[in-house]
Design an enzyme around this catalytic site. Structure first.
Site, PDB file in Angstrom:
ATOM      1  N   THR A 198       0.944  -1.234   0.095  1.00  0.00           N
ATOM      2  CA  THR A 198      -0.217   0.235  -0.174  1.00  0.00           C
ATOM      3  C   THR A 198       0.890   0.968   0.560  1.00  0.00           C
ATOM      4  OG1 THR A 198      -1.689   1.550   1.280  1.00  0.00           O
ATOM      5  CG2 THR A 198      -0.306   0.066   2.783  1.00  0.00           C
TER       6      THR A 198
ATOM      7  N   LYS B  40      -6.982   9.977  -3.372  1.00  0.00           N
ATOM      8  CA  LYS B  40      -7.195   9.393  -3.894  1.00  0.00           C
ATOM      9  C   LYS B  40      -8.287   9.516  -5.119  1.00  0.00           C
ATOM     10  CE  LYS B  40      -8.176   4.651  -2.360  1.00  0.00           C
ATOM     11  NZ  LYS B  40      -8.338   3.854  -1.453  1.00  0.00           N
TER      12      LYS B  40
ATOM     13  N   GLU C 190      -4.834  -2.555   4.844  1.00  0.00           N
ATOM     14  CA  GLU C 190      -4.059  -3.762   6.089  1.00  0.00           C
ATOM     15  C   GLU C 190      -5.636  -4.605   6.937  1.00  0.00           C
ATOM     16  OE1 GLU C 190      -3.767   0.295   5.079  1.00  0.00           O
ATOM     17  OE2 GLU C 190      -1.759   0.599   5.750  1.00  0.00           O
TER      18      GLU C 190
ATOM     19  N   TRP D 254      -3.474   5.257  -5.099  1.00  0.00           N
ATOM     20  CA  TRP D 254      -3.232   6.661  -4.060  1.00  0.00           C
ATOM     21  C   TRP D 254      -2.258   7.512  -4.660  1.00  0.00           C
ATOM     22  CZ3 TRP D 254      -6.199   7.570  -0.452  1.00  0.00           C
ATOM     23  CH2 TRP D 254      -6.291   6.810   1.073  1.00  0.00           C
TER      24      TRP D 254
HETATM   25  P1  ADP Z   1      -9.258  -0.348  -1.109  1.00  0.00           P
HETATM   26  O1  ADP Z   1      -8.526   1.284  -1.528  1.00  0.00           O
HETATM   27  O2  ADP Z   1      -8.987  -1.318  -1.640  1.00  0.00           O
HETATM   28  O3  ADP Z   1     -10.146   0.971   0.159  1.00  0.00           O
HETATM   29  P2  ADP Z   1      -6.556   1.553   0.443  1.00  0.00           P
HETATM   30  O4  ADP Z   1      -5.524   0.273   1.629  1.00  0.00           O
HETATM   31  O5  ADP Z   1      -5.752   1.705  -0.770  1.00  0.00           O
HETATM   32  O6  ADP Z   1      -7.385  -0.148   0.125  1.00  0.00           O
HETATM   33  O7  ADP Z   1      -7.316   2.076   0.955  1.00  0.00           O
HETATM   34  C1  ADP Z   1      -7.490   2.578   2.159  1.00  0.00           C
HETATM   35  C2  ADP Z   1      -8.289   3.763   2.553  1.00  0.00           C
HETATM   36  O8  ADP Z   1      -9.299   3.901   1.480  1.00  0.00           O
HETATM   37  C3  ADP Z   1      -9.206   4.159   3.708  1.00  0.00           C
HETATM   38  O9  ADP Z   1      -8.373   4.352   4.279  1.00  0.00           O
HETATM   39  C4  ADP Z   1     -10.199   5.696   3.391  1.00  0.00           C
HETATM   40  O10 ADP Z   1      -9.157   6.356   3.277  1.00  0.00           O
HETATM   41  C5  ADP Z   1     -10.206   5.121   1.796  1.00  0.00           C
HETATM   42  N1  ADP Z   1     -11.354   4.175   1.607  1.00  0.00           N
HETATM   43  C6  ADP Z   1     -12.115   2.929   1.477  1.00  0.00           C
HETATM   44  N2  ADP Z   1     -12.936   2.607   1.152  1.00  0.00           N
HETATM   45  C7  ADP Z   1     -13.791   4.082   1.372  1.00  0.00           C
HETATM   46  C8  ADP Z   1     -15.482   4.354   1.508  1.00  0.00           C
HETATM   47  N3  ADP Z   1     -16.288   4.021   1.151  1.00  0.00           N
HETATM   48  N4  ADP Z   1     -15.637   6.080   1.517  1.00  0.00           N
HETATM   49  C9  ADP Z   1     -14.382   6.225   1.865  1.00  0.00           C
HETATM   50  N5  ADP Z   1     -13.406   6.005   1.916  1.00  0.00           N
HETATM   51  C10 ADP Z   1     -12.685   5.326   1.608  1.00  0.00           C
END
Ligand code: ADP
Length: 544
Positions: A184, A441, A331, A446
């Site tokens: 990540t 994002k 994570e 990211w």
């Molecule tokens: P993923 O994108 O698969 O959820 P990542 O580890 O790349 O995994 O990103 C996690 C982060 O993405 C979270 O900590 C949060 O900031 C953001 N995120 C994930 N799901 C959501 C959601 N449904 N709404 C808002 N932010 C989200």
């Protein structure tokens, strides 16, 4: 202590999922869109036989238990085979995001010490961009034709044909052994590796199949749009195989028209991806609603970024499709909360139900949550008080792979600090209000603000630079660079953009640069991003 008399030594490992599937769901189908858009079909029998062959072949190539096998692949049946084949032989399947910059890719492959790399023919140029920087022993090319494999590389089909699944026997695997890994983005430093145990993935798959989560069963057809390099496609290949569900793999064909065609033709009941993808699909649906039949679809899981309320509503109102909003992290293997409606809320008027469904949801079984204020105390669950979300549970990371210095993200009692600022309501639903990490994002991927800032501040004319996320209709967020020039120096927006161009993936480049007099700072001189974000609250990009 009186010990229980149950088989507590039974190991929760991925091969148990495979053994169940091979005895109960032999005839279930797996369909893939090939690169030429034609369909590849086979059954679980073929899938499992090939997964076993791959496990054997890896052993012949010198892969030992615990070794990492990297993949640079889209969503297809061969990738599914590696999801099970690699860990069933005791090794670790390490899925890699091909959209990253070549420097990060090289870093990740080296840091994970990938021994073998599986690469889609269409992604060979990505591998070429960093091959000089890494030292993998074998590169295996996934190619439908099996022809024109570059010198020094192996063909996946050749590798499989050298093995006989009859020779495979399931090795003894400890459930705590690593099965998969995923990197990540770090905000400042390098990417960080999450390493998932067999036990974590098996329990995560079981959780997903509970009826108050996704509730897959063998009548479902599941299509992961979320890439298989993106936190195990949110665990869908594992939970779908555990459920004995039909699986539809879209390959690299992720345009709305192809996806809609897949939904209809294969009677897809369940799909998942980031908001950006489903906004595109919605637009196509809205253009010709009568042309599409989504009657088979039970639900669409949207996560990775906040799913707008209007999107959730539009699918329900205009197309009769339920959206399940979910939140998770790399994570967390990744699922943490899911916004299904709790039974007692079903009596509420539609509008209020939608309020709950638009939040990020309540914690799934075995995930515990709490939120902490700056001062350190936990916030009450009153839908108002905000704090940083902390989580704990059997599939939550307790450390990063080979990065002992990265321990500030874990609390003293071992909970993981998510960096998401939330409020929690009386029902346990979280609402993400802000992000305490310097990342943007965009379309589910990211972008590190800090890395862009450092590069901008390396420009001779730049005194200070801060990068903030601006809400964006299509990509959810896009980066805006806010720059203070040194006195007497000049630089244009284009100068700064071309200064960044070589060092970052294209989608990282800020959509715009705004020049200001001064960046707001804390008493200790740190950028006050919160204030800067407020300053640019109504900002709109001229064009995107
Ligand atoms: P993923 O994108 O698969 O959820 P990542 O580890 O790349 O995994 O990103 C996690 C982060 O993405 C979270 O900590 C949060 O900031 C953001 N995120 C994930 N799901 C959501 C959601 N449904 N709404 C808002 N932010 C989200």
């Amino acid at each position: 202590m009186l010990q229980g008399l149950t088989s507590d030594d039974y190991q929760l490992v991925l091969p148990t999922i495979l053994r169940r599937a091979e005895t109960l769901y032999q005839n279930q189908e797996i369909v893939t869109r090939r690169p030429d858009k034609s369909f590849h079909r086979y059954t679980y029998v073929d899938f499992i036989a090939r997964a076993k062959k791959f496990a054997l072949a890896l052993k012949d190539l010198g892969v030992e238990p615990g070794d990492r096998v990297g993949t640079l692949c889209s969503n297809h049946y061969q990738h599914l085979e590696t999801y099970f084949g690699v860990p069933s032989g005791g090794a670790v399947v390490h899925t890699i995001n091909p959209r990253l910059h070549e420097d990060d890719l090289a870093y990740i492959v080296n840091h994970a010490e990938d021994k073998v790399l599986l690469v889609d023919e269409a992604l060979l140029s990505v591998y070429e961009s960093f091959r000089e920087e890494v030292n993998v022993e074998h590169v295996i090319v996934v190619s439908e034709s099996g022809e024109d494999i570059p010198d020094g590389m192996l063909s996946y089909e050749d590798v499989l044909s050298g093995a006989d699944e009859g020779d495979f026997s399931y090795p003894e695997i400890d459930e705590k052994q690593a099965a998969a890994m995923c990197y990540t983005s770090g905000t400042t430093g390098r990417p960080k590796g999450a390493l998932y145990s067999h036990r974590a993935l098996v329990l995560h798959a079981m959780m997903a199949n509970m009826s108050n989560v996704f509730g897959f069963n063998d009548s479902d057809c599941i299509l992961p749009i979320v890439p298989m390099f993106h936190v195990n496609a949110w665990g869908l290949p594992f939970s779908a195989t555990l459920a004995g569900a039909k699986q539809m793999m879209p390959g690299a064909h992720l345009d709305p028209a192809s996806i809609l065609e897949d939904f209809e033709q294969e009677k897809v009941t369940f799909t998942a991806g980031v908001p950006t993808v489903f906004m595109g699909v919605l637009q196509t649906l809205d253009e010709e609603p009568e042309k599409h039949d989504l009657s088979a679809m039970r639900a669409i899981v949207i996560g990775g970024s906040a799913a707008p309320k209007s999107l959730i509503e539009a699918y329900k109102e205009r197309h009769g499709v339920t959206v399940i909003h979910a939140w998770g992290m790399t994570e967390m293997s990744p699922i943490g909360t899911v916004a299904n409606l709790k039974g007692e809320l079903e009596q509420l008027p539609e509008e209020e139900q939608l309020e709950y469904r638009s939040k990020q949801g309540y914690p799934v079984p075995f995930i515990e949550i709490r939120a902490r204020e700056d001062e350190g105390s936990l916030v009450p669950w009153n839908d108002e008080a905000m704090g940083e979300l902390e989580v704990s549970g059997p599939w939550v990371s307790k450390a990063y792979y080979n990065a002992p210095e990265e321990d500030e993200e874990f609390t003293e009692d071992g909970w993981f600090k998510t960096g998401d600022i939330v409020s929690i309501d009386e029902q346990g639903y979280i609402n993400i209000q802000d992000r305490d990490k310097d990342l943007v994002k965009s379309g589910g991927e990211w972008i590190s603000s800090v890395q862009l800032e450092n590069a901008l501040m390396a420009h001779a004319a730049v005194a200070e630079a801060a990068v903030i996320a601006i809400p964006h209709e299509k990509w959810d967020e896009r980066p805006l660079a806010v720059v203070v020039l040194k006195e007497g120096e000049s630089a244009t927006e284009d100068d700064l953009k071309s200064h960044l161009a070589g060092d970052f993936a294209k989608f990282w480049l800020p959509d715009a640069v705004e020049f200001i007099e001064e960046i707001p700072k804390t008493a200790t001189g740190k950028f006050l991003k919160k204030e800067l974000r407020e300053q640019f609250e109504d900002y709109q990009f001229a064009q995107s």
